[in-house]
Design an enzyme around this catalytic site. Structure first.
Site, PDB file in Angstrom:
ATOM      1  N   HIS A  21       0.944  -1.108  -0.096  1.00  0.00           N
ATOM      2  CA  HIS A  21       0.060   0.087  -0.081  1.00  0.00           C
ATOM      3  C   HIS A  21       0.835   1.205   0.049  1.00  0.00           C
ATOM      4  O   HIS A  21       0.480   2.228   0.743  1.00  0.00           O
ATOM      5  CB  HIS A  21      -1.072  -0.152   1.094  1.00  0.00           C
ATOM      6  CG  HIS A  21      -2.035  -0.765   1.250  1.00  0.00           C
ATOM      7  ND1 HIS A  21      -3.115  -0.858   0.088  1.00  0.00           N
ATOM      8  CD2 HIS A  21      -2.647  -1.843   1.611  1.00  0.00           C
ATOM      9  CE1 HIS A  21      -3.822  -1.703  -0.039  1.00  0.00           C
ATOM     10  NE2 HIS A  21      -3.782  -2.446   1.290  1.00  0.00           N
ATOM     11  N   ASP A  68       0.238  -4.642   5.578  1.00  0.00           N
ATOM     12  CA  ASP A  68      -0.866  -5.383   4.943  1.00  0.00           C
ATOM     13  C   ASP A  68      -0.717  -5.660   3.324  1.00  0.00           C
ATOM     14  O   ASP A  68      -0.426  -4.760   2.934  1.00  0.00           O
ATOM     15  CB  ASP A  68      -2.067  -5.170   5.601  1.00  0.00           C
ATOM     16  CG  ASP A  68      -2.389  -3.601   5.038  1.00  0.00           C
ATOM     17  OD1 ASP A  68      -1.504  -2.865   5.203  1.00  0.00           O
ATOM     18  OD2 ASP A  68      -3.565  -3.535   4.437  1.00  0.00           O
ATOM     19  N   GLU A  69      -1.418  -6.528   3.047  1.00  0.00           N
ATOM     20  CA  GLU A  69      -1.824  -6.958   1.456  1.00  0.00           C
ATOM     21  C   GLU A  69      -0.510  -6.525   0.787  1.00  0.00           C
ATOM     22  O   GLU A  69      -0.472  -5.615  -0.154  1.00  0.00           O
ATOM     23  CB  GLU A  69      -2.858  -5.996   1.209  1.00  0.00           C
ATOM     24  CG  GLU A  69      -4.192  -6.389   2.019  1.00  0.00           C
ATOM     25  CD  GLU A  69      -5.288  -5.807   1.666  1.00  0.00           C
ATOM     26  OE1 GLU A  69      -6.450  -6.192   1.862  1.00  0.00           O
ATOM     27  OE2 GLU A  69      -5.354  -4.581   1.296  1.00  0.00           O
ATOM     28  N   VAL A  70       0.611  -7.124   0.755  1.00  0.00           N
ATOM     29  CA  VAL A  70       1.809  -6.780   0.234  1.00  0.00           C
ATOM     30  C   VAL A  70       1.800  -7.797  -1.043  1.00  0.00           C
ATOM     31  O   VAL A  70       2.374  -8.796  -1.342  1.00  0.00           O
ATOM     32  CB  VAL A  70       3.160  -7.236   1.135  1.00  0.00           C
ATOM     33  CG1 VAL A  70       4.285  -6.860   0.259  1.00  0.00           C
ATOM     34  CG2 VAL A  70       3.078  -6.705   2.289  1.00  0.00           C
TER      35      VAL A  70
END
Length: 482
Positions: A94, A150-152
């Site tokens: 992100h 998060d959400e790599v």
């Protein structure tokens, strides 16, 4: 009834990567948050932070970022009400707001993914460390920092990562953990007693053994997030127990009071988010004594990511936030909890336009009411279905326009109906714009209208232009089909 979420920290998440409030409104909101039962703020500035030096390029260009003086005033307002301030800075995934810039393009894991940092690039690590340094320097009293993680997406797909992963004993888990540990140790070296928090989703597929042997334990505390109204209690408890067995006994959880329904939702459903908190209360009451639950972050996402459209604005979400906080404080959405919300805001549910109370008293209430009414009109069957209405589908199809066979009478009727709808929407849009200007920048107001009103009006406007073209075409034939 669970005491750990009733007595623990209750952080309201401010997602400033979209629709950042004017500073005066933001300071008023902080007072409201405290009145509603919050104990702290989790502030995600993204490009609204006044970065300096090489990082100045990542400042928001569409509207000025908050000034250093304003950042301090936010903390002073929070401190005056006993609210802790925890900055949130993304350090791996992100990072669109950074990596979208050409000067940092080479730091992407893969070129087509703007969000993920290449973990092998020393310049990337230094960039993140400098972001953290500048943010913490402007938050001298903060004792905790959230480093995101998060959400790599696409991790491991870059050429350097592929080469690293081809070596014996290397895997995706180690690739992720090595970067997080490097970042965490770097900031801890600068601020030794700083408490670090990270999102947990990238840890979920790891065994306790992998986490324990990585060196992560003792550096960061995981924050488990789940925004579903039907959150799986048993699975979540099991995950938290696994983290505990890895040595991570101090844990956080994260719920949602807005911004997690659909990417384009404009009006917040209180019950959906209350249900999410009721599930988290069940989780907390099911944990073993060894888990030290630090508190809960009530997330209020303003976008799904840096490039997506705006979700619900804060004014339409305050009843949901109030209801969620009171649900935590009372151990359920009890009559007493609902009364507290009614007494403070005048409503617990803002979705129903037919029953919007006239006594809504919170800051931004007028804008909230106008947005609900405008969205209700835009989502009405008359507006949504007009391009497929009987007269349009029956007498003004592409075939009719191509063959130039049209009934002027019906064309005029379509025109009159389209103009009536567009005029009604335009009147409401002007009211919304005027009220939004008081709380948000002109850029935000225009962005919200472009994203949520224009896509609905455009088919009607195109249809109206076609109708007017037909009616103005003196050579337009109105011959029979046969």
């Amino acid at each position: 009834m669970d005491l750990s979420l009733r007595s623990g920290k209750r952080l309201v998440h401010l997602d400033l990567k979209g629709a950042p409030p004017r500073i005066g409104y933001l300071l008023e909101l902080i007072q409201v948050f405290a009145d509603l039962g919050a104990t702290g703020l989790l502030i995600e500035y993204e490009d609204m932070f006044p970065y300096e030096g090489e990082l100045k390029v990542i400042q928001c260009k569409a509207q000025p970022p908050y000034s250093r003086k304003e950042i301090m005033s936010i903390q002073e307002a929070a401190s005056s009400r006993g609210l802790e301030v925890i900055p949130l800075v993304q350090t791996f995934g992100h990072l669109e707001f950074v990596l979208k810039h050409e000067v940092f393009r080479k730091l992407r894991e893969v070129d087509y993914c703007l969000g993920t940092l290449n973990p092998h690039c020393d310049q990337g690590v230094k960039l993140v460390q400098e972001m953290l340094r500048q943010v913490m320097e402007l938050h001298p009293k903060s004792t905790s920092l959230h480093i995101g993680a998060d959400e790599v997406y696409m991790l491991g797909l870059g050429e350097e990562s592929k080469q690293w992963l081809s070596a014996p004993g290397h895997n995706d888990h180690q690739l992720f953990l090595s970067h997080i540990i490097k970042v965490a140790k770097g900031i801890r070296k600068r601020v030794p007693k700083l408490n670090l928090i990270m999102w947990d989703d990238m840890l979920r597929s790891m065994t306790p053994k992998i986490i324990k042997e990585s060196g992560l334990v003792g550096l960061v505390q995981p924050m488990l997030w789940d925004y579903s109204p039907v959150l799986d209690v048993d699975n979540t408890v099991m995950r938290m127990e696994l983290y505990k067995s890895a040595g991570m006994s101090q844990q956080w959880v994260a719920s949602s009071f807005k911004g997690s329904t659909t990417v384009h939702t404009c009006v917040t459903c209180t019950q959906r988010h209350v249900d999410n908190h009721l599930q988290w209360l069940k989780v907390a009451s099911s944990l073993s004594a060894g888990i030290e639950l630090q508190g809960i972050a009530l997330t209020g996402w303003q976008r799904y990511d840096h490039l997506s459209v705006l979700c619900e604005l804060m004014p339409v979400s305050l009843p949901s936030l109030a209801s969620c906080l009171q649900t935590l404080l009372h151990g359920g959405f009890t009559e007493e909890a609902q009364k507290k919300v009614y007494d403070k805001l005048g409503t617990v549910e803002i979705e129903d336009t037919e029953r919007l109370p006239s006594r809504m008293s919170f800051v931004g209430a007028k804008l909230a009411e106008l947005i609900v009414k405008l969205i209700s009109l835009l989502e009405s069957a008359e507006v949504r279905n007009f391009p497929n209405s009987m007269f349009v589908r029956g007498w003004f199809t592409p075939y009719h326009k191509q063959k130039k066979i049209i009934s002027p009478l019906i064309a005029q009727q379509i025109k009159t109906q389209a103009e009536r709808i567009i005029d009604a929407v335009d009147i409401m849009v002007q009211e919304v714009r005027k009220e939004m200007h008081l709380l948000y920048s002109d850029y935000t107001a225009q962005e919200w209208l472009d994203q949520h009103v224009s896509p609905v009006l455009e088919p009607l406007q195109i249809l109206l232009r076609d109708i007017e073209s037909v009616l103005n075409d003196v050579g337009f034939c109105t011959t029979s089909v046969s």
